[in-house]
Design a protein around this motif. Structure first.
Motif, mmCIF file in Angstrom:
data_model
loop_
_atom_site.group_PDB
_atom_site.id
_atom_site.type_symbol
_atom_site.label_atom_id
_atom_site.label_comp_id
_atom_site.label_asym_id
_atom_site.label_seq_id
_atom_site.Cartn_x
_atom_site.Cartn_y
_atom_site.Cartn_z
ATOM 1 N N GLU A 4 -3.106 -4.537 -1.242
ATOM 2 C CA GLU A 4 -3.889 -3.292 -1.255
ATOM 3 C C GLU A 4 -3.108 -2.155 -1.915
ATOM 4 O O GLU A 4 -2.991 -1.059 -1.369
ATOM 5 C CB GLU A 4 -4.299 -2.916 0.166
ATOM 6 N N SER A 41 -4.938 1.192 -2.143
ATOM 7 C CA SER A 41 -5.750 1.696 -1.020
ATOM 8 C C SER A 41 -5.332 3.069 -0.514
ATOM 9 O O SER A 41 -6.140 3.777 0.076
ATOM 10 C CB SER A 41 -5.707 0.712 0.154
ATOM 11 N N GLN A 77 0.830 -1.201 0.000
ATOM 12 C CA GLN A 77 0.000 0.000 0.000
ATOM 13 C C GLN A 77 0.874 1.266 0.000
ATOM 14 O O GLN A 77 0.602 2.215 -0.717
ATOM 15 C CB GLN A 77 -0.856 -0.062 1.265
#
Ligand code: ADP
Ligand code: MG
Length: 248
Positions: A170, A173, A92
């Motif tokens: 992710e 994200s 992320q």
């Protein structure tokens, strides 16, 4: 985006993988088959063990029991450092080196870790940057790039090691909504080119469109797995039905 060579993604197999933090098992008996050059999306609520699963694949976290086979061979037989040359990971938060240009960020690992000459590493890096659509940004520092561009540099950096599998945790994200699409498009492109990808994501549209296989995790277990159509149109378990009703 410059087009580019095909990848030769490897197969990945998880066999009864169990991972624990101290006495607490957060991943129990997970088994999964991933064919070469396919994309597996992992979905599930926060805390269900998705990140832990990725960390078990590349041995950022050593399994308590079970095994992971990369191209048919147990990853436990190799040193973790050697394994991480073969498995790229994108997080992320991109963790680029702030004082290096985009080009240098991508070139550093092939040069310092893989032992290519600096000139070779720079050529590899400029090819990878062109493939992620950033040829024009090669000399920019991370702070002069958008979040989406920084994440594409991080993906180019992972690709520069010529991995057999790419893990994404992710990856979109932390991005502003308008920057998400460019990164997802790039990920779909890697998939098209034959990379083996394991993608933890909240982007259900991406999972539905791009995945060969969708895996739903809850409380450290794989509750259900199938094609996007099976998982999104005909979810079997009450837990997946409830999860989808909350996120879609
Ligand atoms: P997800 O990525 O699906 O949100 P994680 O794999 O991060 O889930 O976490 C799974 C479980 O493991 C959660 O209950 C979490 O609290 C626990 N956990 C994660 N990291 C640690 C850690 N370093 N030490 C102890 N427990 C952890
Ligand atoms: Mg996570």
């Amino acid at each position: 985006m410059a087009t580019s060579s095909a990848f030769h993604g490897a197969s990945l197999e998880l066999r009864n993988l169990t991972l624990a933090y101290g006495p607490i098992e957060v991943l129990r008996n997970v088994s999964l088959n991933i064919a070469p050059g396919t994309t597996t999306c992992i979905i599930g609520p926060s805390g269900s063990g998705k990140s832990t699963l990725l960390r078990g694949i590349n041995r950022l976290h050593e399994p308590k029991s079970g095994d992971v086979l990369l191209a048919g061979r147990s990853v436990l037989k190799d040193k973790p450092d050697a394994l991480r040359l073969r498995i790229g990971m994108v997080f992320q938060h991109f963790n680029l080196f702030p004082d290096h240009s985009a080009l240098e960020n991508v070139a550093l690992a092939p040069w310092k870790v893989k032992g290519r000459s600096k000139a070779e590493a720079m050529i590899i890096a400029s090819q990878r940057l062109a493939e992620v659509g950033l040829a024009q940004r090669a000399n920019h520092r991370p702070r002069d790039l958008s979040g989406g561009q920084q994440q594409r540099v991080a993906i180019a950096r992972a690709l520069a090691m010529e991995p057999e599998v790419m893990l994404f945790d992710e990856a979109t994200s932390a991005l502003d909504p308008e920057l998400v699409k460019g990164v997802l498009t790039l990920m779909a492109d890697l998939c098209q080119r034959g990379m083996t990808m394991v993608v933890v994501t909240h982007e259900m549209g991406f999972a539905r469109r791009v995945a060969d296989q969708v895996v739903f995790m809850d409380e450290g277990e794989i509750v259900e797995a199938g094609t996007p159509e099976q998982m999104f149109e005909r979810p079997q378990s009450a837990r997946l039905q409830r999860f989808l009703s909350e996120v879609l």
